[in-house]
Design a protein around this motif. Structure first.
Motif, mmCIF file in Angstrom:
data_model
loop_
_atom_site.group_PDB
_atom_site.id
_atom_site.type_symbol
_atom_site.label_atom_id
_atom_site.label_comp_id
_atom_site.label_asym_id
_atom_site.label_seq_id
_atom_site.Cartn_x
_atom_site.Cartn_y
_atom_site.Cartn_z
ATOM 1 N N VAL A 191 0.857 -1.202 0.000
ATOM 2 C CA VAL A 191 0.000 0.000 0.000
ATOM 3 C C VAL A 191 0.885 1.242 0.000
ATOM 4 C CG1 VAL A 191 -1.806 -1.213 1.314
ATOM 5 C CG2 VAL A 191 -0.185 0.227 2.525
ATOM 6 N N PRO A 192 0.395 2.334 -0.586
ATOM 7 C CA PRO A 192 1.188 3.570 -0.555
ATOM 8 C C PRO A 192 1.179 4.196 0.843
ATOM 9 C CG PRO A 192 -0.850 3.896 -1.813
ATOM 10 C CD PRO A 192 -0.846 2.478 -1.353
ATOM 11 N N ILE A 209 5.114 -0.810 -8.486
ATOM 12 C CA ILE A 209 6.455 -1.250 -8.908
ATOM 13 C C ILE A 209 7.084 -2.157 -7.844
ATOM 14 C CG2 ILE A 209 8.827 -0.428 -9.386
ATOM 15 C CD1 ILE A 209 7.416 2.039 -10.758
ATOM 16 N N GLU A 210 6.929 -1.774 -6.571
ATOM 17 C CA GLU A 210 7.465 -2.615 -5.484
ATOM 18 C C GLU A 210 6.841 -4.012 -5.498
ATOM 19 O OE1 GLU A 210 10.322 -0.636 -3.248
ATOM 20 O OE2 GLU A 210 9.198 -2.180 -2.147
ATOM 21 N N ALA A 211 5.521 -4.036 -5.686
ATOM 22 C CA ALA A 211 4.829 -5.328 -5.708
ATOM 23 C C ALA A 211 5.323 -6.162 -6.894
ATOM 24 C CB ALA A 211 3.323 -5.125 -5.792
ATOM 25 N N LYS A 259 6.938 4.026 0.286
ATOM 26 C CA LYS A 259 7.095 5.484 0.140
ATOM 27 C C LYS A 259 6.859 5.863 -1.312
ATOM 28 C CE LYS A 259 9.879 7.127 3.877
ATOM 29 N NZ LYS A 259 10.503 5.950 4.517
ATOM 30 N N GLY A 260 6.173 6.989 -1.529
ATOM 31 C CA GLY A 260 5.974 7.454 -2.905
ATOM 32 C C GLY A 260 4.520 7.327 -3.323
ATOM 33 N N THR A 261 4.337 7.232 -4.631
ATOM 34 C CA THR A 261 2.986 7.281 -5.181
ATOM 35 C C THR A 261 2.370 5.882 -5.282
ATOM 36 O OG1 THR A 261 3.808 6.903 -7.405
ATOM 37 C CG2 THR A 261 3.697 9.197 -6.690
#
Ligand SMILES: *Cc1c(COP(=O)(O)O)cnc(C)c1O
Ligand SMILES: [Zn+2]
Length: 373
Positions: free
Chosen positions: A148-149, A179-181, A171-173
């Motif tokens: 989650v953001p 992208i992390e996922a 962290k971020g949008t």
């Protein structure tokens, strides 16, 4: 039945068990057409969940992974909203185990994951989809990581983690979260249970159309109004009606009237400009968070579906979301702002722009108000 993925760009096929989540060419994966027969007599009338349409779903007829996973989702009521407008029907799709229509997609995706022997799923969402995947994964005994953001409300995080899912705050949008996922999936950490990428989700949302067919006794409405962010309900609904039409069970596919948020409307913009692809836009802030998707990955497919049905894409006036939420509450339905926005968009189109409705229209109440402040 062996179900294959097929790339929407180059038609390359994949076995879902490979855990692939997009084609080597970068294209999104769909479910390759699979043979099934279905008619009214195939409805499992003693199965009080969307598995009553099992024959049309991507499982073997003797498959039973879903039996321990279903929570009786689906079969949501269709009722007139207001006796002054008998042609406007609402489908109360927040009457679901986790209070949104996302349960349609999640129960099919997770049941399929269980059937394939998946041990862990990964998903990114701060909203109803994450909640729904977390609930069904827990029920299926599958580990679940939800990204989650930062800034996601603690209420939402509590909801997700109460189902035993591990919440990763990024962290971020919203895009950085995705992208992390994706990185975790690419590292082989689990099956990507994304409502955007994973085409099994749409095999679940297509039951929205099957239910309308069954509940209205085959008398399909002239139009269906559908909120659209990533298009999971819209595309599912389109696939469902298309299947029913190809099976000769219905005579026409209803027009799809898609509703976007005025302040984040990339698909509306593309539609208006006559384009067949969607360009990323900027979300300038809206109460209709659930449909505020600046870069909808399946934009091209959504435009196609709306055009083929001779439908339209409209926007929800931001200034009317709250008052529409109050109006719906006066009619007895306490919904979340995104659902009020869908309705505000439709009312604006119907009333002020003076578009006469020639037949019945069905509008979903997608999300319950209690989840939101
Ligand atoms: C997810 C959601 C939407 C939008 O669905 P998309 O798949 O993004 O088009 C609309 N309303 C509610 C309540 C939702 O949970
Ligand atoms: Zn491809």
């Amino acid at each position: 039945m062996s179900i294959k993925y097929i790339c929407c760009k180059c038609n390359k096929k994949y076995d879902p068990k490979t855990l692939v989540f997009r084609c080597d060419c970068g294209g999104l994966l769909d479910i390759d057409e699979f043979d099934f027969s279905f008619s009214k007599k195939d409805i499992l009338s003693n199965e009080w969940s969307l598995f009553r349409y099992l024959k049309a779903l991507p499982f073997d007829n003797n498959s039973n992974s879903w039996k321990d996973i279903t929570m009786g989702e689906g079969l949501t009521p269709i009722v007139p909203l207001d006796k002054a407008y008998p042609n406007i029907l609402v489908k109360v799709d927040y009457l679901m185990p986790t209070l949104s229509f996302k349960d349609r997609g999640a129960v099919i995706l997770i049941s399929k994951a269980k059937e394939m022997g998946i041990r862990k799923v990964i998903q990114d969402s701060s909203g109803n989809a994450g909640n729904s995947i977390a609930a069904y994964a827990s029920r299926a005994g599958i580990d679940c990581d939800i990204y989650v953001p930062e800034g996601t409300s603690s209420k939402k995080i509590r909801q997700i983690s109460s189902h035993g899912a591990k919440v990763h705050i990024v962290k971020g949008t919203r895009e950085d979260t995705a992208i992390e996922a994706l990185n975790a999936v690419e590292n082989g950490e689990g099956f990507y249970a994304s409502h955007v990428y994973n085409p099994f989700f749409y095999q679940g949302t297509k039951t929205y159309a099957y239910e309308i067919y069954e509940q209205l006794n085959g008398k399909i409405p002239e139009s269906v109004v559908i909120p659209v962010g990533n298009g999971t309900l819209l595309l599912g609904c389109y696939y469902g009606f298309k299947e029913l039409f190809n099976l000769k069970l219905i005579e026409k596919i209803p027009k799809i009237i898609a509703v976007q948020a005025e302040r984040c409307s990339p698909i509306y913009n593309a539609f208006k400009e006559g384009k067949d692809f969607v360009s990323e836009t900027t979300n300038t802030g809206t109460l209709a968070e659930g449909i505020a998707i600046a870069k909808p990955m399946r934009g091209k497919q959504i435009l196609e579906a709306v055009r083929i049905t001779k439908g339209k894409i409209i926007t929800a006036p931001e200034s009317k979301i709250n008052q529409t939420r109050e109006y719906l509450a006066k009619k007895g339905f306490y919904v979340e702002p995104t659902t009020a926005a869908t309705f505000a968009g439709f009312l604006d189109y119907f009333n002020e722009k003076n578009h006469n409705l020639s037949g019945k229209v069905i509008i979903p109440l997608c999300g319950a108000g209690l989840k939101k402040d």
